[in-house]
Design a protein around this motif. Structure first.
Motif, PDB file in Angstrom:
ATOM      1  N   UNK A 610     -47.440 -35.021  36.755  1.00 52.30           N
ATOM      2  CA  UNK A 610     -47.742 -36.222  37.827  1.00 52.30           C
ATOM      3  C   UNK A 610     -47.797 -35.507  39.228  1.00 52.30           C
ATOM      4  N   UNK A 611     -48.647 -35.525  39.977  1.00 59.62           N
ATOM      5  CA  UNK A 611     -48.604 -34.945  41.284  1.00 59.62           C
ATOM      6  C   UNK A 611     -47.585 -35.537  42.328  1.00 59.62           C
ATOM      7  N   UNK A 612     -47.142 -36.805  42.143  1.00 59.59           N
ATOM      8  CA  UNK A 612     -46.069 -37.167  42.784  1.00 59.59           C
ATOM      9  C   UNK A 612     -44.707 -36.501  42.794  1.00 59.59           C
ATOM     10  N   UNK A 613     -44.644 -35.933  41.659  1.00 55.77           N
ATOM     11  CA  UNK A 613     -43.165 -35.552  41.223  1.00 55.77           C
ATOM     12  C   UNK A 613     -43.156 -33.885  41.300  1.00 55.77           C
ATOM     13  N   UNK A 614     -44.158 -33.240  41.275  1.00 56.80           N
ATOM     14  CA  UNK A 614     -44.129 -31.658  41.134  1.00 56.80           C
ATOM     15  C   UNK A 614     -45.135 -31.181  42.171  1.00 56.80           C
ATOM     16  N   UNK A 615     -44.884 -30.224  42.922  1.00 54.16           N
ATOM     17  CA  UNK A 615     -45.629 -29.470  43.862  1.00 54.16           C
ATOM     18  C   UNK A 615     -46.824 -28.918  42.968  1.00 54.16           C
ATOM     19  N   UNK A 616     -48.009 -28.708  43.343  1.00 55.63           N
ATOM     20  CA  UNK A 616     -49.104 -27.952  42.676  1.00 55.63           C
ATOM     21  C   UNK A 616     -48.575 -26.730  42.295  1.00 55.63           C
TER      22      UNK A 616
END
Ligand code: MGD
Ligand code: MGD
Ligand code: SF4
Ligand code: MO
Length: 717
Positions: A610-616
């Motif tokens: 999930x992009x809201x949880x982990x940096x790309x």
């Protein structure tokens, strides 16, 4: 815009949350600070829970495998096809041909496991596997042997504790939960520390929790049993035990004395690689503290001696008088007598076909599953349902299990998205997220650290094509013509309510778990002299604390028959003697132990995407002690290969002084692909699956895979 108060069901911290809903979409999730019990652990996983609800790859309708891809189908088609194929397998081979694996999130639904068991009993299969054998089975085994029920889990009385001995747990990251819900437990422990309590953390890694401890014991992995046995020895040899509890509450203390007489403190200290003098000091301080507790978790259980260490943690609590006393481990009765209901529920007694091992908490060990699928003969598993699980990534030897799953005649996955373990599924059945579901966690009410009730109401409606698991289990039993719960009349009753609901056009007339919720509250027991009514439940959206924490219910709740704690079960004594006689050494070529870690923003093998949880670009790494790294010529950021006899992975090294020598730590839960069955886009993948390196070794007492004891080698690529 509406605001819904409910609680997060990702982990047992069960944080109260306030959900803002606009046009049936969740637009904001915040901690519900009016929840009187839980919200203090609130984290980004809960804050972003709507990202999974609206996951771009979410399964929105049943999907049938056609060639390499999937096509949408109706529920009728799905249930009909699955029922027909399962019935054919059962007719040909018997009920054990159909199996199930259920994972951690199944336990967060108040209806899933109940009706799944109803369906399993309808079929009569013994092919049941669950997450306990990669998680908490040691606790079930110890609770059964000492307290008479696999479900008896004492809760931590944090606010009165003066001496915390935390073994194999990192609550600063994972929150204070396992088979207990202690909201804000870590912060509350730190508050006690500020008031003078001592915090000891036993962990081979200088974790976030260990950094804040008064004492960090960087133990040799897998040897907590030696540390705890040494502590029990000091307590008993020096007369520091709680005389009354050793005489009246517990049986078997003399057997413990005999056991510790055979052990030598220097030998135990050498085994766990901690200074003897320090162990003695800690044992004495622990025994003399006014309130004290040992807390053991997954860092203990995922080892070959996990059950023994778990047991000795309980023993230390019992012999120093910590059970049912302020600052120790309480028994919370809960508003539902789960222990009694659990006893009433029928649980199959069965030895596994190939390894002849029994069941724990109603299931066989996950490590046995691949061979049970691929080995021909009567009782071979030919169809599986994976219910809320990702065992290829979260369990041992993922490659072997993956190959076995590919070999099945029928694989059905019930999940929100298609992950690694669902790769070979013939059917993908779309599940409902907890934000879309009502849950009354009545059966776990005795795991909360204070008497508490909250109805977890749904915030938004599920997608029209998704279904709650309970309905899937009922539909399958009906379609297979097999009696739910193995009881005559249930199917006819459910069908009758369905007909009635249709005719009267009143869906509420149809049988649903809501009926059970109402019944559980109507028949609930008094807590602090107060009888719960359904009104109390619905009129208190923030949850309701049912009075102060009570003591004095522990003895009456014991289900050992003689009403005593069995401190020295013979099988534990025998296994300890075995451990004392053995001397494990690393096999040639694999000098390191593979440790694992959790990330604050991951939940086992999910939420990593999930992009809201982990940096790309966030992935897992291999953490190594600087001295080990130097000896291997490895620099920070170098690519390394970590290998074991069963597998190998490649990832970047991270040199970390907090890691013990001889240990390489790789976060678990990564390396799970997320497929895109609807559009067929390339799978997304993040990091590597460190469990590919774990073999089928188990703790013989609990059948738990030794996921944190794998011997590995490391080299620069
Ligand atoms: N090396 C190592 N391995 C470990 C551990 C470790 O510390 N180290 N920890 C172990 C522990 S403690 C655990 S609990 C296990 C977890 O093992 P599992 O429970 O088997 O796996 P999870 O990774 O939690 O995957 C859960 C799956 O359930 C899906 N899901 C989420 N909510 C729902 C729902 O409401 N309904 C349905 N049908 N599906 C849902 C998710 O999308 C995900 O695919 O891993 C274990 N493995
Ligand atoms: N953010 C987040 N929170 C979670 C979860 C998650 O995935 N993410 N998972 C939830 C689940 S399902 C569970 S079961 C709980 C688990 O909660 P915990 O059991 O607290 O899990 P971990 O944070 O993995 O902590 C285990 C610790 O044990 C240490 N350890 C490893 N081997 C040994 C050993 O031999 N001896 C000792 N003494 N320590 C050892 C590891 O270094 C690690 O620090 O967390 C829950 N909370
Ligand atoms: S995932 Fe986070 S918000 Fe949800 S219950 Fe656990 S700690 Fe609380
Ligand atoms: Mo877990």
């Amino acid at each position: 815009m509406t605001t819904v108060h409910t609680f997060c069901r990702y982990c047992l911290a069960s944080c109260g949350i306030e959900v803002t809903v606009e046009d049936d979409r969740v637009t904001k999730i915040a901690p519900d600070k009016r929840n009187p019990h839980s919200w203090q652990d609130f984290c980004a996983k809960g804050r972003t829970a709507n990202q999974l609800v609206e996951h771009p790859r979410r399964i929105l309708a049943p999907m049938r495998r056609v060639g390499q891809g999937y096509v949408e189908a109706t529920w009728e088609e799905a249930i009909d096809d699955i029922a027909t194929r399962m019935n054919a397998l059962i007719d040909a081979d018997g009920p054990d041909a159909v199996g199930v694996y259920y994972g951690n999130p199944a336990g967060f639904s108040s209806s899933n496991i109940v009706f799944m068991n109803g369906w399993l009993d309808a079929i009569g299969t013994h092919s049941r596997y669950f997450v306990g054998s990669v998680d908490q089975n040691a606790m079930h085994v110890v609770s059964e042997a000492m307290y008479g029920s696999e479900l008896m889990s004492p809760v931590s009385d944090v606010d009165r504790c003066d001496y915390f001995l935390l073994v194999g747990t990192n609550p600063a990251v994972s929150a204070w939960n396992w088979l207990e819900t202690v909201p804000g437990g870590w912060r509350r422990a730190l508050a006690r520390q500020r008031d003078g309590a001592t915090l000891v953390v036993v962990d081979p890694v200088l974790t976030e929790s260990a950094k804040q401890a008064d004492v960090h014991l960087p133990i040799r992995p897998g040897h907590d049993w030696a540390l705890l046995l040494a502590m029990v020895k000091v307590v008993l040899d020096e007369g520091l035990e709680h005389a009354e509890d050793c005489r009246d509450l517990a049986t078997g203390v003399d057997d413990l004395r005999a056991l510790v007489a055979e052990a030598d403190l220097d030998d135990l200290a050498r085994r766990c690689e901690l200074p003897r003098a320090q162990i003695e000091t800690i044992a004495r301080d622990f025994a003399r503290a006014r309130g004290a507790m040992v807390v053991t978790r997954t860092g203990v259980s995922l080892h070959a001696a996990g059950t023994i260490a778990e047991w000795l943690g309980h023993v230390l609590n019992v012999v120093t008088g910590r059970m049912d006393r302020p600052g120790g481990r309480r028994f919370e009765r809960g508003y539902v007598d789960a222990l009694r209901l659990f006893d009433l529920a029928k649980r199959p007694v069965h030895l596994s076909r190939l390894r002849r091992r029994g069941m724990i908490a109603g299931a066989h060990g996950l490590a046995e599953l691949p061979d049970e699928i691929t080995t021909p003969g009567p009782g071979q598993i030919r169809a599986m349902v994976i219910n809320s699980g990702n065992p290829v990534v979260s369990g041992p030897d993922g490659a072997k299990l993956d190959a076995a799953l590919a070999d099945l005649d029928l694989l059905v996955a019930i999940d929100l998205v298609q992950r690694e373990s669902h790769r070979h599924a013939h059917w993908l059945l779309p599940a409902v997220h907890w934000l879309e579901r009502n849950d009354l966690p009545a059966f776990t009410s005795s795991m909360h650290d204070e008497p508490f009730v909250q109805y977890g109401v749904r915030a938004v409606a599920p997608p029209p094509g998704a279904r709650e698991e309970w309905r899937i289990w009922i539909d399958l039993a009906l379609a297979m013509g097999r009696p739910l719960f193995g009881a005559r009349g249930v199917n006819a009753f459910v069908s009758a309510t369905r007909r009635l609901a249709r005719l009267a056009r009143r869906p509420s007339l149809e049988f649903s778990p809501h009926w059970i919720d109402r019944l559980l509250i109507a028949t609930s027991r008094k807590v602090n002299g107060r009888k719960l009514r359904w009104r109390d439940v619905v009129d208190n959206p923030h949850g309701l604390v049912l009075g102060p924490r009570e003591f004095g219910h522990f003895r009456a709740a014991l289900r050992t028959g003689d009403g005593r704690v069995h401190a020295a079960p013979p099988e534990f004594l025998a296994r300890t003697r075995e451990l004392l006689a053995a001397n494990p050494v690393a096999p040639e070529g694999y000098p390191f132990i593979l440790g694992s870690r959790r990330h604050r923003h991951s939940m086992n093998s999910w939420l990593n995407e999930l992009p809201g949880l982990h940096p790309a670009g966030k992935v897992n790494e291999a953490l190594l002690n600087p001295a080990d790294a130097a000896a291997l010529g490895i620099d920070d950021g170098d690519r390394v290969r970590v290998f074991s006899p069963v597998g190998a992975v490649e990832l970047d090294a991270s040199v970390a002084s907090g890691v013990r020598r001889g240990l390489v730590v790789v976060d678990h839960g990564w390396g799970s692909r997320i497929f895109d069955p609807r559009r067929g886009a390339e799978p997304q993948s993040y990091g590597v699956n460190r469990n590919l390196l774990a073999g089928d070794e188990i703790d013989p007492l609990s059948q738990t895979s030794t996921l944190s004891s794998t011997y590995v080698g490391v080299q620069r690529v």
